[in-house]
Design an enzyme around this catalytic site. Structure first.
Site, short mmCIF file in Angstrom:
data_model
loop_
_atom_site.label_atom_id
_atom_site.label_comp_id
_atom_site.label_asym_id
_atom_site.label_seq_id
_atom_site.Cartn_x
_atom_site.Cartn_y
_atom_site.Cartn_z
N ILE A 139 0.91 -1.15 0.00
CA ILE A 139 0.00 0.00 0.00
C ILE A 139 0.95 1.20 0.00
CG2 ILE A 139 -1.79 1.28 1.21
CD1 ILE A 139 -2.70 -1.41 2.43
N PRO A 140 1.16 1.81 -1.17
CA PRO A 140 2.31 2.71 -1.38
C PRO A 140 2.16 4.13 -0.84
CG PRO A 140 1.07 2.53 -3.39
CD PRO A 140 0.42 1.60 -2.39
N CYS A 141 2.17 4.27 0.48
CA CYS A 141 2.09 5.61 1.07
C CYS A 141 3.34 6.43 0.77
CB CYS A 141 1.82 5.53 2.57
SG CYS A 141 2.93 4.46 3.47
N HIS A 142 4.42 5.77 0.37
CA HIS A 142 5.64 6.52 0.02
C HIS A 142 5.47 7.34 -1.26
CE1 HIS A 142 6.00 2.73 -2.24
NE2 HIS A 142 6.75 3.42 -3.09
N ARG A 143 4.42 7.06 -2.03
CA ARG A 143 4.18 7.79 -3.28
C ARG A 143 3.40 9.09 -3.08
NH1 ARG A 143 2.46 2.36 -6.37
NH2 ARG A 143 4.53 1.42 -6.41
#
Length: 175
Positions: A139-143
């Site tokens: 779940i790409p919260c880094h994006r």
């Protein structure tokens, strides 16, 4: 402790090029993925469950192998997201951010308003929900970046966030 037993029954470690990663699972789904030492880590090391179930983790480890080779994984392991309804809505939107690209907290808040999740939405509320994401990377919260197009707030650390974004844009992870 019941929540831990239910959602974090099994654990495994994955050794990435950036750091050690802890994976957690229940009997069927991946329930957590954390970088060693990140904020919002839900356990004390001595409280971690001792049981391991390698079969639960194989798809997640395969996903991580592909990801850390510098490629977009063509599949997503089975995930069990636990959080408030608002957090889960934010995490669903995060999953729609394409590999190698970014979005802003403000854009996500606008999407939530359009979906009629709430009448008004603060980008800070989105940031708070993204920060509580228990399944980092997949779940790409880094994006998600700030309105000024700069990386801000990341439970895994800003430096790691920049490394992940750079890896997605340029290939293999560099330490």
């Amino acid at each position: 402790m019941a929540t831990m037993e239910k959602y974090y029954k099994y654990i495994a470690y994955y050794h990435s090029t950036l750091c050690r990663i802890l994976l957690s699972a229940d009997h069927i789904w991946l329930t957590g993925l954390w970088f060693t030492g990140q904020k919002h880590f839900p356990f004390q090391e001595e409280d971690l469950p001792k049981e391991e179930n390698p079969g639960v983790f194989v798809p997640a480890e395969n996903w991580l192998d592909v990801y850390f080779s510098g490629k977009e994984p063509p599949f997503t392991p089975a995930l069990h997201m636990t959080g408030s309804p608002f957090q889960i809505e934010v995490w669903k939107i995060l999953q729609q951010i394409p590999y190698g690209t970014t979005s802003t907290y403000g854009t996500i808040s606008e999407i939530l308003v359009e979906k009629k999740i709430l009448a008004g939405m603060s980008p800070r509320a989105v940031g708070g929900a993204a920060g509580k994401n228990k399944i980092s990377l997949i779940i790409p919260c880094h994006r998600v970046i700030g309105a000024n197009e700069k990386p801000t707030g990341y439970a895994g650390g800003i430096e790691r966030k920049m490394q992940l974004l750079g890896m997605e844009r340029n290939g293999k992870a560099r330490v």
